[in-house]
Scaffold this active site. Structure first.
Site, PDB file in Angstrom:
ATOM      1  CE  LYS A   1      -3.641  -2.073   2.903  1.00  0.00           C
ATOM      2  NZ  LYS A   1      -4.792  -1.910   2.008  1.00  0.00           N
TER       3      LYS A   1
ATOM      4  NE  ARG B   1     -10.876 -10.129  -1.662  1.00  0.00           N
ATOM      5  CZ  ARG B   1     -11.286  -9.259  -2.596  1.00  0.00           C
ATOM      6  NH1 ARG B   1     -11.605  -9.695  -3.808  1.00  0.00           N
ATOM      7  NH2 ARG B   1     -11.373  -7.982  -2.326  1.00  0.00           N
TER       8      ARG B   1
END
Length: 488
Positions: A271, A345
């Protein structure tokens, strides 16, 4: 702060402050208002509402010194807005505003809150209680100067009301304190809230049975997706399974799962620094589940509840999982890693498989899952989706009562198209369009037949500025909603 229900005259209570809630209407016949008008020579109607032209719009306020006309030194008038639009959420927001106002006053030890007589019901009293506790919240653990509020007790005053309404205070305190429990944990830096710390907290919850599975145990259970995410961190992963068992025979079994990424660097798909700053909050789902499990023994619902957290860090080192890797989840399905920053996820995939093996009736997961949901709904609402419209509607009703908003998003077969892989059963990311639904479609692969709902709280778990009475920082989203649902 001690909160209690008072059913006698507000003027007979030894208070440093009386808070008078007023609707934006003429000719109010509220008991406390009439008493104050009598003993203060109609100061409120002639001076505050008349000469000063104060309008009791929602959350407007006016502080009135009593100048010795009554024993209470001052009155805080809080606007409740239009009577027709008033509900428990408005009561909660008003109470949050009141809590902030009281904190700004010096030397207020005891306060009395008097809302219009017609608002006296259990739901409103619960909401007022929640609002007072939520509004007083601050996270000053690491500050040299601590919160110095002098407030010790509050009377929620409804003269002549049924004392049975105090049950609203009891439940409101439990739900609000649980929410603040989650807020505290999500506000903690990642150096404190490690997977090991979450496991320690879970182990010490009273009247909750807890099992902690380490890396070796998870490997034996086939949790290849979860373990891959955590393999780049020096912090060992912890898979946490908590169980609340009611005293009576349970009417159903549910599993609640919280995303437990205690820090998310993004891995090799790293990120940017600005996006990484608040990634301590990527375990807000896990914080919510811990808070809920902590509260259940007090609320004592007749439902067996399993709390599940796959806790790890998504970090970057020579052992980190990489784009292009093939992972095998607990149910045997293979996943091509398309993006290491779509890690939540993957951990949820194995957690969902574990939950379904418990033969529960319902599964609900809470996750700060997608930036796409944040783009779509902002901090105004969380996304909700799943394979059961009935369960979605029930949770939305509980959310409405709790003052939390969940907006239904679809999961269509077409959402799976962009997850197709040439070399595995699926990829972990797909098109940037409809990203929240695509993530939901990915998760659906790890549910066989159990009723399941997914809550994407990416935009609502952590605020970058105050909203609806909540200060900047963690909100404890979904705690009150799910506790309402479980106990309804």
């Amino acid at each position: 702060m001690n909160i209690k229900l008072s059913t006698e005259s507000a003027l007979k209570l030894n208070s440093d402050l009386v808070v008078l809630g007023l609707f934006d209407e003429k000719n109010t016949k509220d008991t406390t208002y009439i008493e104050l008008e009598k003993f203060m020579n109609k100061t409120i109607s002639t001076y505050v509402l008349g000469k000063e032209k104060f309008k009791p719009k929602f959350l407007s306020s006016y502080t009135l010194p009593t100048l010795g006309q009554i024993t209470t030194p001052k009155i805080l008038i809080i606007g409740l807005g239009e009577k027709a639009k008033f509900n428990s959420d408005k009561a909660r927001q008003a109470a949050m505003e009141i809590a902030k106002k009281i904190k700004s006053f010096k030397n207020v030890s005891i306060a009395t809150i008097a809302f219009p007589d017609e608002t006296a019901n259990t739901e409103n009293i619960q909401a007022i209680t929640e609002g007072l506790i939520l509004g007083e919240y601050s996270f000053d653990k690491y500050k040299s100067e601590k919160d110095t509020s002098t407030l010790k007790s509050i009377n929620i005053n409804y003269p002549g009301a049924d004392k049975k309404l105090k049950s609203g205070i009891t439940k409101g305190e439990i739900l609000a304190k649980a929410t603040n429990f989650a807020r505290n944990l999500s506000n903690e830096p990642a150096q404190y809230a490690t997977p090991t710390k979450l496991a320690e907290i879970a182990t010490n919850l009273p009247n909750i049975k807890t099992e902690i599975f380490d890396k070796s145990a998870c490997k034996k259970m086939g949790m290849g997706a979860f373990l891959a995410v955590g393999q780049g961190s020096d912090q060992p992963p912890k898979f946490i399974h908590m169980t609340y068992q009611p005293n009576k025979k349970s009417v159903k079994k549910i599993a609640i799962i919280g995303k437990g990424i205690t820090f998310d660097s993004g891995g090799y798909d790293i990120k940017p620094p600005s996006s990484m700053l608040n990634m301590k909050d990527d375990m807000s789902g896990a914080a919510a589940i811990l808070a809920i499990m902590q509260a259940l023994p007090e609320l004592a619902p007749n439902i067996e509840v399993h709390g599940i957290i796959a806790a790890c860090e998504n970090m970057l080192n020579g052992s980190s999982y990489k784009p292009g890797d093939i992972l095998t989840a607990k149910n045997g399905k293979t996943i091509e890693v398309d993006n290491t920053d779509a890690e939540g996820r993957l951990t949820l995939a194995d957690a969902l498989c574990f939950a379904e093996e418990l033969n529960v009736d319902e599964i609900i997961d809470v996750a700060t899952l997608t930036g796409a949901c944040m783009v779509a709904l902002g901090h105004f609402a969380s996304g909700i989706m799943g394979n059961s419209d009935n369960l979605i509607e029930k949770i939305q009703k509980s959310a409405e009562k709790s003052g939390e908003a969940f907006w239904k998003l679809p999961i269509w077969d077409a959402h799976m198209d962009s997850l197709k892989s040439d070399i595995a059963d699926m990829k972990n990311t797909g098109s940037r369009y409809a990203g929240a639904s695509v993530a939901g479609a990915f998760l659906k692969n790890f549910i066989k037949s159990t009723k399941w709902v997914h809550l994407d709280v990416a935009g609502t778990a952590f605020l970058d500025k105050p909203y609806k009475g909540f200060i900047k920082g963690a909100t404890g989203i979904s705690v009150r909603t799910l506790l309402e649902y479980i106990t309804c």
